[in-house]
Structures are given as C-alpha cells and as structure tokens.
Design a protein around this motif. Sequence first.
Motif, short mmCIF file in Angstrom:
data_model
loop_
_atom_site.label_atom_id
_atom_site.label_comp_id
_atom_site.label_asym_id
_atom_site.label_seq_id
_atom_site.Cartn_x
_atom_site.Cartn_y
_atom_site.Cartn_z
N THR A 174 0.73 -1.18 0.11
CA THR A 174 0.02 0.02 -0.02
C THR A 174 1.00 1.31 0.01
O THR A 174 0.72 2.12 -0.82
N LEU A 175 1.88 1.16 0.78
CA LEU A 175 2.81 2.51 0.78
C LEU A 175 3.40 2.50 -0.46
O LEU A 175 3.47 3.78 -0.90
N ALA A 176 3.91 1.80 -0.99
CA ALA A 176 4.66 1.67 -2.12
C ALA A 176 3.80 2.02 -3.37
O ALA A 176 4.17 2.85 -4.29
N ALA A 177 2.53 1.67 -3.34
CA ALA A 177 1.66 2.04 -4.36
C ALA A 177 1.28 3.52 -4.23
O ALA A 177 1.17 4.28 -5.30
N ASN A 178 1.33 4.01 -3.09
CA ASN A 178 0.75 5.64 -2.99
C ASN A 178 2.24 6.31 -3.42
O ASN A 178 1.93 7.19 -4.19
N THR A 179 3.37 5.87 -2.99
CA THR A 179 4.40 6.55 -3.68
C THR A 179 4.62 6.45 -5.09
O THR A 179 5.13 7.54 -5.45
N LEU A 180 4.29 5.38 -5.83
CA LEU A 180 4.62 5.14 -6.99
C LEU A 180 3.26 5.68 -7.85
O LEU A 180 3.31 5.38 -9.05
N ARG A 181 2.58 6.35 -7.35
CA ARG A 181 1.22 6.81 -8.07
C ARG A 181 1.57 7.41 -9.46
O ARG A 181 0.90 7.17 -10.65
N ALA A 182 2.29 8.51 -9.22
CA ALA A 182 2.74 9.27 -10.33
C ALA A 182 3.51 8.31 -11.41
O ALA A 182 2.80 8.81 -12.63
N GLU A 183 4.25 7.73 -11.19
CA GLU A 183 4.66 6.87 -12.04
C GLU A 183 3.69 5.85 -12.97
O GLU A 183 3.92 5.75 -14.05
N LEU A 184 2.94 5.40 -12.12
CA LEU A 184 1.89 4.50 -12.57
C LEU A 184 0.95 5.17 -13.36
O LEU A 184 0.36 4.82 -14.43
N GLN A 185 0.62 6.53 -13.07
CA GLN A 185 -0.27 7.29 -13.92
C GLN A 185 0.41 7.64 -15.38
O GLN A 185 -0.26 7.53 -16.33
N SER A 186 1.80 8.01 -15.23
CA SER A 186 2.36 7.84 -16.53
C SER A 186 2.36 6.82 -17.34
O SER A 186 2.16 6.64 -18.64
N LEU A 187 2.37 5.71 -16.82
CA LEU A 187 2.69 4.46 -17.52
C LEU A 187 1.18 4.29 -17.99
O LEU A 187 0.91 3.55 -19.25
N VAL A 188 0.14 4.74 -17.41
CA VAL A 188 -1.29 4.47 -18.01
C VAL A 188 -1.36 5.35 -19.09
O VAL A 188 -1.99 5.02 -19.95
#
Length: 118
Positions: free
Chosen positions: A44-58
């Motif tokens: 959960t913590l890592a997911a919140n931290t990497l949210r911006a990178e994940l949005q860029s991937l999407v």
Amino acid sequence: MKSLWARLIELSAESRRLRVLLADLTPESVSPEELVLVPHPSVTLAANTLRAELQSLVLRATGRRLAVNYKSPEPAAAAPIDQPALPTVETMSAHPLVKQALELTGGKVIGVQPRKRT
C-alpha cells in the motif's frame, strides 16, 4: 480491462519498481476517467509513492490521462482457522514409534500436549 492490464505489464518491463508493484496490484475497474486498483496490504505504501509513475505508465498505454485510485481490499470473512486437532491419548498410543517405546519400557501414555515453540 484485460487488454489494458496486459499492456501495462508489458510497458512496465522498463521499470523494475513498476513491474514489482504491478505484481501486487489487482485491477478492479476502469472508466474513461479512472483506473481502480486493489493493492496487496504489503504494498500500500509503495503504491501510493509510485502513483505518479503508474499514472504516466497508464498515459503511455492508453493515450489518456486517467486517475489511478486504490481501493482497500475487502476484509476476509472471519472464517474459522483450520487448526489441526490435538491427538488423543488413544491416537498417540497407536503411533508406531510410541507403540514400540511403550513395548520396550512397559509404560503407557498418560497425556498429550501440543509441542511448545521455542
């Protein structure tokens, strides 16, 4: 949804962090505005931290800017935990090694207790 998820996994090959994160996320739903994911409690913590990178991937996968939101996993129903039944005096007396020890010593089983953890 499946094709989007497959595309995200394919694009995540470039980033080890995202690849590891995606392995612990479960896609819940996708709409034109958002992608909802269910993270494993351990990430959960890592997911919140990497949210911006994940949005860029999407964004790279879809060509659209989608909000990435996380949904807490549903708590599992309080199912009874299968604990092994404690052996009885009769079942322990029937065990081959115990039976042999009883024959050699002339003793008998008088009680059974669970093994103490050290």
